[in-house]
Design a protein around this motif. Sequence first.
Motif, PDB file in Angstrom:
ATOM      1  N   TYR A 111       0.827  -1.213   0.000  1.00 13.00           N
ATOM      2  CA  TYR A 111       0.000   0.000   0.000  1.00 13.00           C
ATOM      3  C   TYR A 111       0.859   1.260   0.000  1.00 13.00           C
ATOM      4  O   TYR A 111       0.452   2.297  -0.536  1.00 13.00           O
ATOM      5  N   ALA A 112       2.037   1.203   0.592  1.00 13.67           N
ATOM      6  CA  ALA A 112       2.923   2.376   0.573  1.00 13.67           C
ATOM      7  C   ALA A 112       3.313   2.722  -0.857  1.00 13.67           C
ATOM      8  O   ALA A 112       3.268   3.904  -1.261  1.00 13.67           O
ATOM      9  N   VAL A 113       3.673   1.721  -1.654  1.00 14.59           N
ATOM     10  CA  VAL A 113       4.018   1.972  -3.052  1.00 14.59           C
ATOM     11  C   VAL A 113       2.805   2.498  -3.814  1.00 14.59           C
ATOM     12  O   VAL A 113       2.901   3.469  -4.582  1.00 14.59           O
ATOM     13  N   ALA A 114       1.640   1.869  -3.606  1.00 12.80           N
ATOM     14  CA  ALA A 114       0.431   2.285  -4.320  1.00 12.80           C
ATOM     15  C   ALA A 114       0.046   3.719  -3.976  1.00 12.80           C
ATOM     16  O   ALA A 114      -0.300   4.518  -4.869  1.00 12.80           O
ATOM     17  N   LEU A 115       0.108   4.090  -2.703  1.00 12.51           N
ATOM     18  CA  LEU A 115      -0.281   5.438  -2.294  1.00 12.51           C
ATOM     19  C   LEU A 115       0.704   6.489  -2.807  1.00 12.51           C
ATOM     20  O   LEU A 115       0.293   7.578  -3.246  1.00 12.51           O
TER      21      LEU A 115
ATOM     22  N   HIS B  14      -0.947   9.160  -5.418  1.00  9.94           N
ATOM     23  CA  HIS B  14      -1.329  10.425  -4.791  1.00  9.94           C
ATOM     24  C   HIS B  14      -0.201  11.443  -4.695  1.00  9.94           C
ATOM     25  O   HIS B  14      -0.399  12.519  -4.123  1.00  9.94           O
ATOM     26  N   THR B  15       0.968  11.109  -5.196  1.00  8.68           N
ATOM     27  CA  THR B  15       2.073  12.065  -5.180  1.00  8.68           C
ATOM     28  C   THR B  15       2.784  12.034  -6.531  1.00  8.68           C
ATOM     29  O   THR B  15       2.505  11.176  -7.377  1.00  8.68           O
ATOM     30  N   ASP B  16       3.694  12.949  -6.702  1.00  8.03           N
ATOM     31  CA  ASP B  16       4.530  12.963  -7.904  1.00  8.03           C
ATOM     32  C   ASP B  16       5.871  12.283  -7.667  1.00  8.03           C
ATOM     33  O   ASP B  16       6.757  12.366  -8.519  1.00  8.03           O
ATOM     34  N   TRP B  17       6.026  11.632  -6.553  1.00  9.96           N
ATOM     35  CA  TRP B  17       7.292  10.990  -6.220  1.00  9.96           C
ATOM     36  C   TRP B  17       7.449   9.676  -6.983  1.00  9.96           C
ATOM     37  O   TRP B  17       6.492   9.092  -7.482  1.00  9.96           O
ATOM     38  N   SER B  18       8.679   9.219  -7.029  1.00  8.10           N
ATOM     39  CA  SER B  18       8.961   7.928  -7.635  1.00  8.10           C
ATOM     40  C   SER B  18       8.450   6.805  -6.743  1.00  8.10           C
ATOM     41  O   SER B  18       8.357   6.951  -5.518  1.00  8.10           O
ATOM     42  N   MET B  19       8.107   5.669  -7.352  1.00  8.92           N
ATOM     43  CA  MET B  19       7.603   4.549  -6.580  1.00  8.92           C
ATOM     44  C   MET B  19       8.651   3.996  -5.608  1.00  8.92           C
ATOM     45  O   MET B  19       8.320   3.349  -4.612  1.00  8.92           O
ATOM     46  N   TRP B  20       9.937   4.282  -5.862  1.00  7.76           N
ATOM     47  CA  TRP B  20      10.992   3.769  -4.990  1.00  7.76           C
ATOM     48  C   TRP B  20      10.929   4.410  -3.613  1.00  7.76           C
ATOM     49  O   TRP B  20      11.379   3.812  -2.626  1.00  7.76           O
ATOM     50  N   TRP B  21      10.367   5.628  -3.537  1.00 10.05           N
ATOM     51  CA  TRP B  21      10.145   6.221  -2.219  1.00 10.05           C
ATOM     52  C   TRP B  21       9.106   5.416  -1.444  1.00 10.05           C
ATOM     53  O   TRP B  21       9.140   5.353  -0.208  1.00 10.05           O
TER      54      TRP B  21
END
Length: 348
Positions: A89-93, A97-104
Amino acid sequence: MAVSMDKGVLDPPQTQQRGRRGRRTTRELAVTVVVVAAVLIWVGPSLYRQDLVFLAAMYGLVALGMYVPFVLAGSMSMAYSAYAAIGAYAVALVVKHTDWSMWWGWIAGAIVAAMVALLLGLVTQRLSGFYLAAVTLLFSIAFKYWVIDARSITGGAGGITRIPPVSVFGWEPSGSILVAAAVVFVCVIAVLVDRLRKSVWGITLQASRESDDAVRVGGVKPAHLRMVALGIGAAIAAFGGSLFVGSVQAVTPETLTLNLVFLAIFMPIIGGRATAWGAPLGAVVVVAVTLNMPGYRGSGELLLALAVLLIIIVAPGGLIGYAQWCWTRLRSMVASRRETPIGEEGNS
């Protein structure tokens, strides 16, 4: 660093130690290369087999996460489906919902899962055995229902779908590259966990499983060791959830259920508890038996139960332990034949 006065070279013990480290690194690298090559050859262009590899990689990471507190520390925590779900869920959110990379999302999921594990460990630090398993199992069930109820955050029962594919600086790797990367990542985590097992910290943690008093004599608090083990294990399990959601591009409350935890318990038993490599090997066996056994897909879990029972009876050390035993027997037989004179061998 000790140096010989006359020749200016390292002492033999240090030279031997460096040689052993070099050989161990070479073996680990060779195993990783062989595993990646074998997986890529087996997968080929099949999308179904690619999905099986991602599932086995996720299982392997969750099993490695459980390996640290369960096998090394003897802590029977059953909350690892929740930790894997946190990573997913952290990767999905982050992606939705953000412009950040999925690695964050990978990093955030591991940190949050480790923090939750530490809090749960503080609450249950006086529990052990059945009581610890029961409480952590209830936590996993409660977490699943919270995910369903928190619709504004998690999407409720429908989950979060249409997650963008994996990208690295705008480049979207092919399925074969992602498969290879997933296998390499699991192998790297297995190497790190196995080295952690052999480290001073890992040996002390295993000693605390047998006797807390013996560890306290050395000035170490067993409770602190177990807390660190729980945090490390939860972070690794969260990586498993992050990897899986990146491959299927969706996550729902039914994606990572308690069934995953019960399967992960048997993976080190199947592969071998004496080394961290037994966990991913057990994950491969679980996926092969339950999902990729021709003609038996409907009864895969029954076959898995029979396989686990057979391994416990015939090979208590798991598949790796049994392979090592067979190799030792073969070497001893070859050595005994070499030492036996030809005349005596003929007379016998």
